[in-house]
Design a protein around this motif. Structure first.
Motif, PDB file in Angstrom:
ATOM      1  N   CYS A  90       0.827  -1.213   0.000  1.00  0.00           N
ATOM      2  CA  CYS A  90       0.000   0.000   0.000  1.00  0.00           C
ATOM      3  C   CYS A  90       0.856   1.256   0.000  1.00  0.00           C
ATOM      4  CB  CYS A  90      -0.952  -0.004   1.198  1.00  0.00           C
ATOM      5  SG  CYS A  90      -0.117   0.267   2.790  1.00  0.00           S
ATOM      6  N   GLY A  91       2.122   1.115   0.449  1.00  0.00           N
ATOM      7  CA  GLY A  91       3.013   2.268   0.488  1.00  0.00           C
ATOM      8  C   GLY A  91       2.829   3.151   1.708  1.00  0.00           C
ATOM      9  N   HIS A  92       1.893   2.794   2.590  1.00  0.00           N
ATOM     10  CA  HIS A  92       1.591   3.671   3.727  1.00  0.00           C
ATOM     11  C   HIS A  92       1.751   3.004   5.090  1.00  0.00           C
ATOM     12  CE1 HIS A  92      -0.032   6.252   0.644  1.00  0.00           C
ATOM     13  NE2 HIS A  92      -0.964   5.370   0.319  1.00  0.00           N
ATOM     14  N   CYS A  93       1.721   1.683   5.163  1.00  0.00           N
ATOM     15  CA  CYS A  93       1.690   0.999   6.472  1.00  0.00           C
ATOM     16  C   CYS A  93       3.110   0.841   7.045  1.00  0.00           C
ATOM     17  CB  CYS A  93       1.021  -0.376   6.340  1.00  0.00           C
ATOM     18  SG  CYS A  93       2.042  -1.612   5.512  1.00  0.00           S
ATOM     19  N   CYS A  96       5.420  -1.394   4.795  1.00  0.00           N
ATOM     20  CA  CYS A  96       5.868  -0.698   3.582  1.00  0.00           C
ATOM     21  C   CYS A  96       6.917   0.361   3.929  1.00  0.00           C
ATOM     22  CB  CYS A  96       4.683  -0.045   2.871  1.00  0.00           C
ATOM     23  SG  CYS A  96       3.648  -1.242   2.000  1.00  0.00           S
TER      24      CYS A  96
HETATM   25 ZN   LIG Z   1       1.585  -1.438   3.196  1.00  0.00          ZN
END
Ligand SMILES: [Zn+2]
Ligand SMILES: [Zn+2]
Length: 346
Positions: A90-93, A96
């Motif tokens: 997701c690029g946000h968690c 990541c």
């Molecule tokens: Zn993520």
């Protein structure tokens, strides 16, 4: 668009007309140019994967050209030649942000958490984090063969298994995953022992770099055979099939402080295999998984492809059309064929 769709688990999928996808704010729509067939698609079709919601379009090993971009996408534009790892972060968690997109808490998996690439077009979320540009000289069908089995094997051998020059590496199962692992481990300078039930696949394993082979149908004790060839056990061992027997053998044939990497999926009845835990403690063995690979790690692999240290095109087996995909998918557990089958006509 045309897509391979199934409405019930285990019931024959059909090629149907369905609405064209649109990109999410952070996503893109890709015109699929090639997409690989994989045993994970078969598991999804059988209902072994809890992420799959009906009706469903499978397909997760894809390459193509960007057709449309969401309004928050900054790195990609129409016409870009791309592929994606089968697990998109997701690029946000937390995972990541710590560089481990392959175990993202909110992962996007085309063909599992969303409709996949057995279709003319596929929507892919979190494009800026997960799309990978294809080198000019890398064709779509080879690129499609990378997204699941090849990258998972690359991570298993290089990052998880930490295979070094001269190491003995045992690879159990010589389908798409196993052959990829053999090629990659050999390129890293390791000595590979390949194990399978069919001579044809073992011959192919030799061509991919294996220095020794074991036909498990002809040899009663695979673990002993690996120990003998490797003079004491493998430094790193891979279960590339995903079966309680190959998993057990892969752990049991390690030498002291050896590393087992599980790549083959263990689902349904196979999800809780026996493990020789006494040996794991006494010999300080490591048991690791490999779940795809982060998009940013593709560059190392692409460098080795561009310099011909790795030749994934050798693993591409049959090329088929979308109309042939339903039958091929249903037979995936029976006969995988040599190498990786790829859909190249839509
Ligand atoms: Zn993520
Ligand atoms: Zn796959």
């Amino acid at each position: 668009m045309k897509a391979v769709l199934f409405e019930q688990f285990g019931q024959p999928p059909r090629v149907q007309n369905v609405p064209d996808p649109t990109p999410s704010d952070e996503g893109v729509v890709i015109k699929v140019e090639a997409t690989g067939l994989c045993r994970s698609d078969w598991h999804g079709w059988m209902g072994h994967d809890p992420d799959v919601v009906l009706p469903h379009v499978p397909g997760h090993e894809l390459a193509g050209t960007v057709l449309a971009t969401g309004k928050q996408v900054t790195r990609w534009r129409k016409g870009d030649r791309v592929t994606v790892p089968f697990v998109g972060g997701c690029g946000h968690c937390f995972e990541c942000n710590s560089g481990n997109h392959q175990v993202c808490e909110h992962q996007f998996q085309p063909g599992f958490t969303a409709w996949g690439s057995f279709a003319e077009y596929v929507a892919v979320d979190y494009a800026d984090t997960n799309l990978v540009a294809l080198p000019e000289n890398l064709d779509f069908e080879t690129a499609a063969s990378l997204g699941c089995r090849f990258v998972t094997s690359f991570r298993a051998i290089v990052d998880q298994g930490r295979v070094g020059p001269g190491d003995w590496v045992a690879v159990h199962g010589c389908g798409g995953v196993g052959l990829s692992a053999i090629m990659i481990a050999s390129a890293m300078g390791a000595n590979v022992v390949a194990i399978d039930l069919t001579q044809e696949k073992l011959d192919f394993a030799r061509q991919m770099g294996a220095v020794a082979t074991i036909n498990a149908r002809e040899i009663a004790n695979v673990v002993e055979a690996v120990r003998e060839i490797t003079k004491g056990g493998a430094h790193v061992s891979i279960d590339a099939l995903g079966h309680p027997t190959t998993c057990f053998n892969s752990i049991a044939n390690l030498r002291r402080r050896g590393r087992h990497v599980q790549i083959g999926l263990m689902l349904g009845d196979h999800s809780r295999p026996q493990i020789p835990m006494d040996r794991v403690i006494g010999w300080e063995l490591e048991i690791l998984g490999s779940h795809g690979m982060q998009a940013f790690r593709y560059q190392a692999m692409m460098n080795m492809i561009e310099t011909s240290k790795l030749s994934p095109q050798k693993l591409v087996g049959k090329r088929i059309s979308l109309d042939e995909a339903p039958a091929a998918l249903m037979n995936m557990d029976k006969f995988e064929g040599l190498g990786i089958s790829v859909i190249t006509q839509f």
